[in-house]
Motif scaffolding. Structure first.
Motif, mmCIF file in Angstrom:
data_model
loop_
_atom_site.group_PDB
_atom_site.id
_atom_site.type_symbol
_atom_site.label_atom_id
_atom_site.label_comp_id
_atom_site.label_asym_id
_atom_site.label_seq_id
_atom_site.Cartn_x
_atom_site.Cartn_y
_atom_site.Cartn_z
ATOM 1 N N PHE A 1 72.826 -118.954 68.524
ATOM 2 C CA PHE A 1 72.330 -119.209 69.884
ATOM 3 C C PHE A 1 73.138 -120.328 70.535
ATOM 4 N N GLN A 2 73.456 -121.340 69.754
ATOM 5 C CA GLN A 2 74.223 -122.480 70.269
ATOM 6 C C GLN A 2 75.621 -122.050 70.698
ATOM 7 N N ARG A 3 76.230 -121.155 69.914
ATOM 8 C CA ARG A 3 77.563 -120.661 70.282
ATOM 9 C C ARG A 3 77.510 -119.816 71.550
ATOM 10 N N GLN A 4 76.443 -119.050 71.697
ATOM 11 C CA GLN A 4 76.330 -118.168 72.859
ATOM 12 C C GLN A 4 76.000 -118.943 74.130
ATOM 13 N N TYR A 5 75.185 -120.006 73.987
ATOM 14 C CA TYR A 5 74.755 -120.775 75.161
ATOM 15 C C TYR A 5 75.005 -122.273 74.934
ATOM 16 N N PRO A 6 76.270 -122.664 74.841
ATOM 17 C CA PRO A 6 76.562 -124.085 74.592
ATOM 18 C C PRO A 6 76.110 -124.988 75.736
ATOM 19 N N GLU A 7 76.024 -124.435 76.953
ATOM 20 C CA GLU A 7 75.597 -125.260 78.087
ATOM 21 C C GLU A 7 74.156 -125.729 77.935
ATOM 22 N N LEU A 8 73.359 -125.004 77.156
ATOM 23 C CA LEU A 8 71.967 -125.392 76.925
ATOM 24 C C LEU A 8 71.792 -126.093 75.585
ATOM 25 N N ALA A 9 72.335 -125.510 74.533
ATOM 26 C CA ALA A 9 72.035 -125.979 73.172
ATOM 27 C C ALA A 9 73.169 -126.766 72.535
ATOM 28 N N GLY A 10 74.235 -127.024 73.290
ATOM 29 C CA GLY A 10 75.416 -127.652 72.697
ATOM 30 C C GLY A 10 75.167 -128.995 72.049
ATOM 31 N N SER A 11 74.279 -129.817 72.634
ATOM 32 C CA SER A 11 74.055 -131.164 72.099
ATOM 33 C C SER A 11 72.874 -131.236 71.135
ATOM 34 N N ALA A 12 72.157 -130.131 70.973
ATOM 35 C CA ALA A 12 70.974 -130.140 70.099
ATOM 36 C C ALA A 12 71.384 -129.987 68.635
ATOM 37 N N LYS A 13 70.620 -130.620 67.752
ATOM 38 C CA LYS A 13 70.922 -130.556 66.321
ATOM 39 C C LYS A 13 70.339 -129.299 65.683
ATOM 40 N N ASP A 14 69.178 -128.890 66.170
ATOM 41 C CA ASP A 14 68.490 -127.734 65.598
ATOM 42 C C ASP A 14 67.449 -127.262 66.609
ATOM 43 N N TRP A 15 66.636 -126.285 66.198
ATOM 44 C CA TRP A 15 65.624 -125.754 67.112
ATOM 45 C C TRP A 15 64.647 -126.837 67.554
ATOM 46 N N ASP A 16 64.216 -127.684 66.622
ATOM 47 C CA ASP A 16 63.241 -128.725 66.967
ATOM 48 C C ASP A 16 63.800 -129.676 68.017
ATOM 49 N N ASP A 17 65.066 -130.029 67.863
ATOM 50 C CA ASP A 17 65.696 -130.939 68.820
ATOM 51 C C ASP A 17 65.795 -130.280 70.195
ATOM 52 N N LEU A 18 66.167 -129.008 70.215
ATOM 53 C CA LEU A 18 66.258 -128.284 71.486
ATOM 54 C C LEU A 18 64.879 -128.160 72.136
ATOM 55 N N LEU A 19 63.874 -127.848 71.333
ATOM 56 C CA LEU A 19 62.515 -127.730 71.864
ATOM 57 C C LEU A 19 62.042 -129.047 72.464
ATOM 58 N N GLN B 1 69.143 -114.369 81.506
ATOM 59 C CA GLN B 1 69.299 -113.757 80.186
ATOM 60 C C GLN B 1 69.150 -114.797 79.078
ATOM 61 N N MET B 2 69.654 -115.994 79.330
ATOM 62 C CA MET B 2 69.540 -117.067 78.343
ATOM 63 C C MET B 2 68.075 -117.395 78.061
ATOM 64 N N ILE B 3 67.268 -117.458 79.120
ATOM 65 C CA ILE B 3 65.849 -117.777 78.932
ATOM 66 C C ILE B 3 65.156 -116.649 78.177
ATOM 67 N N ARG B 4 65.530 -115.405 78.483
ATOM 68 C CA ARG B 4 64.947 -114.273 77.740
ATOM 69 C C ARG B 4 65.295 -114.373 76.255
ATOM 70 N N ASP B 5 66.570 -114.639 75.957
ATOM 71 C CA ASP B 5 66.995 -114.751 74.556
ATOM 72 C C ASP B 5 66.307 -115.928 73.869
ATOM 73 N N LEU B 6 66.147 -117.011 74.599
ATOM 74 C CA LEU B 6 65.455 -118.177 74.046
ATOM 75 C C LEU B 6 64.003 -117.828 73.738
ATOM 76 N N ASN B 7 63.356 -117.122 74.653
ATOM 77 C CA ASN B 7 61.965 -116.721 74.421
ATOM 78 C C ASN B 7 61.839 -115.834 73.186
ATOM 79 N N ARG B 8 62.794 -114.906 73.015
ATOM 80 C CA ARG B 8 62.749 -114.029 71.839
ATOM 81 C C ARG B 8 62.901 -114.837 70.553
ATOM 82 N N ALA B 9 63.838 -115.788 70.568
ATOM 83 C CA ALA B 9 64.068 -116.606 69.372
ATOM 84 C C ALA B 9 62.837 -117.457 69.047
ATOM 85 N N LEU B 10 62.230 -118.028 70.072
ATOM 86 C CA LEU B 10 61.065 -118.884 69.834
ATOM 87 C C LEU B 10 59.863 -118.062 69.374
ATOM 88 N N LYS B 11 59.733 -116.855 69.910
ATOM 89 C CA LYS B 11 58.645 -115.984 69.461
ATOM 90 C C LYS B 11 58.832 -115.624 67.992
#
Length: 383
Positions: free
Chosen positions: A187-205, A164-174
């Motif tokens: 998104f960071q609050r919902q999936y801290p295990e993935l985006a917790g250390s990222a500063k923004d979308w560019d950093d996560l990407l 589900q996280m990957i689906r939500d990530l795909n929707r956000a990136l689209k």
């Protein structure tokens, strides 16, 4: 720098040459930093043996087969209540043992073949599922580096959350590709295990693209036989159509939003590595290769700001960090010393800098006269 200016070059050229070559015995240049990075990558290549990446998994597969064989033999030798049941068990054991004997020698194909095998021994079936789960953890952990801890002991519920996280990530990136502004903090609050250390979308990407690049580099660095095995393993571990489709979509999106270079790395060492370690190794070597590209580009632009000193030290050692920081601070130190100043887009010597160069010129002349005085002849003139 004085030497460069004395040779007739302008200040910009002198600074560029100083950055490129450094000062022998006093300051390393970009050439030296590049060599340190190359050496760091070479040490890894000469230490590790990529052909062992599947060895631990192969041992687990052998354990699965051993447990199943032992279970079949145990049931075969157990007294049956009647002849009919004994014969039925004998036929079942012979059939299953024949299937185990017929498994492909190729590790990846053997793992895939067991996907459709009906286990008789529960412990063997359990170990086989653990093998598939470990594959999922190692591969997903390479794609989503921040999630390595949360992917341990991957449960069906965690796998569904990941899907589900990957689906939500795909929707956000689209949405982002179409010019929208998806809410990163939500998104960071919902999936801290993935985006917790990222500063923004560019950093996560960037983090995600590095993981994808590591897998591509592993693929490119493997022999054709190992590539075939890896393909079979991935097909077996990610047989879930929903997860596979989501991962493929994410890979396509990342290649458009954050294209990242992947490299082929020749490995010549003899130290074994697991699949997870091999992926981590590819990631490190890719990062070093990216650093090399930055340094090569900086020979023309002079811009070393994209290099992070902490990352350089982690991957190439404290000497490389010191070399980088000296280069990054060279202009700053010259400005602080009052020797140069910026005039528009270019640097120029200050009056103090001109005096220093003048002093250096006199020193050069004096040194030349002094060498002549102790040479093969004496000068008769004085002045």
């Amino acid at each position: 720098m004085s030497d460069e200016l004395l040779s007739g070059g302008d200040l910009e050229d002198a600074l560029a040459r100083l950055s490129r070559w450094g000062i022998p015995g006093r300051m390393e240049g970009m050439k030296d930093l590049l060599e340190r990075l190359r050496s760091a990558k070479q040490r890894r290549a000469q230490r590790h043996d990529l052909s062992t990446a599947f060895d631990q998994l192969k041992e687990k597969l052998e354990e699965v087969k051993r447990l199943e064989r032992e279970g079949l033999e145990r049931r075969r030798s157990t007294p049956a209540p009647n002849e009919q049941m004994r014969q039925a068990m004998e036929r079942l054991a012979q059939e299953r043992l024949g299937q185990l004997d017929a498994l492909p020698e190729d590790f990846g194909r053997a793992v895939r073949a067991l996907k459709d095998y009906e286990f008789v021994e529960p412990k063997a079936a359990e170990k086989y599922q653990e093998l598939l789960k470990e594959l999922q953890q190692q591969v997903l952990g390479s794609y989503f580096k921040n999630m390595r801890d949360s992917l341990k002991n991957l449960s069906p519920e965690q796998l569904e959350r990941t899907r589900q996280m990957i689906r939500d990530l795909n929707r956000a990136l689209k949405e982002r590709m179409e010019g929208g502004e998806p809410d990163f903090e939500a998104f960071q609050r919902q999936y801290p295990e993935l985006a917790g250390s990222a500063k923004d979308w560019d950093d996560l990407l960037r983090q995600l693209a590095q993981g994808m690049a590591a897998m591509r580099s592993l693929w490119q660095s493997m022999s054709p036989d190992m590539r075939s095995q890896l393909e079979e393993l991935l097909g077996t571990a990610f047989a879930d159509p929903g997860l596979q489709a989501a991962m493929n979509e994410l890979a396509d999106t990342l290649s458009q939003l954050m294209p990242m270079e992947s490299y082929e790395h020749g490995m010549s060492g003899d130290e074994p590595v697991s699949l997870a370690e091999a992926l981590g190794l590819m990631d490190e070597m890719n990062q070093i290769s990216d650093m090399e590209d930055v340094v090569r580009s900086a020979r023309a632009s002079g811009d070393l700001d994209p290099l992070d000193p902490d990352q350089v030290e982690r991957l190439a050692g404290p000497g490389a960090r010191q070399s980088l920081e000296q280069l990054q601070k060279m202009i700053e130190l010259l400005e602080e010393a009052g020797l140069i100043r910026k005039d528009g887009e270019r640097y120029e010597l200050t009056p103090r800098g001109i005096r220093k160069i003048g002093q250096r010129s006199l020193e050069e002349i004096f040194a030349t006269l002094k060498r002549d005085a102790f040479g093969s002849h004496r000068s008769r003139s004085r002045g």
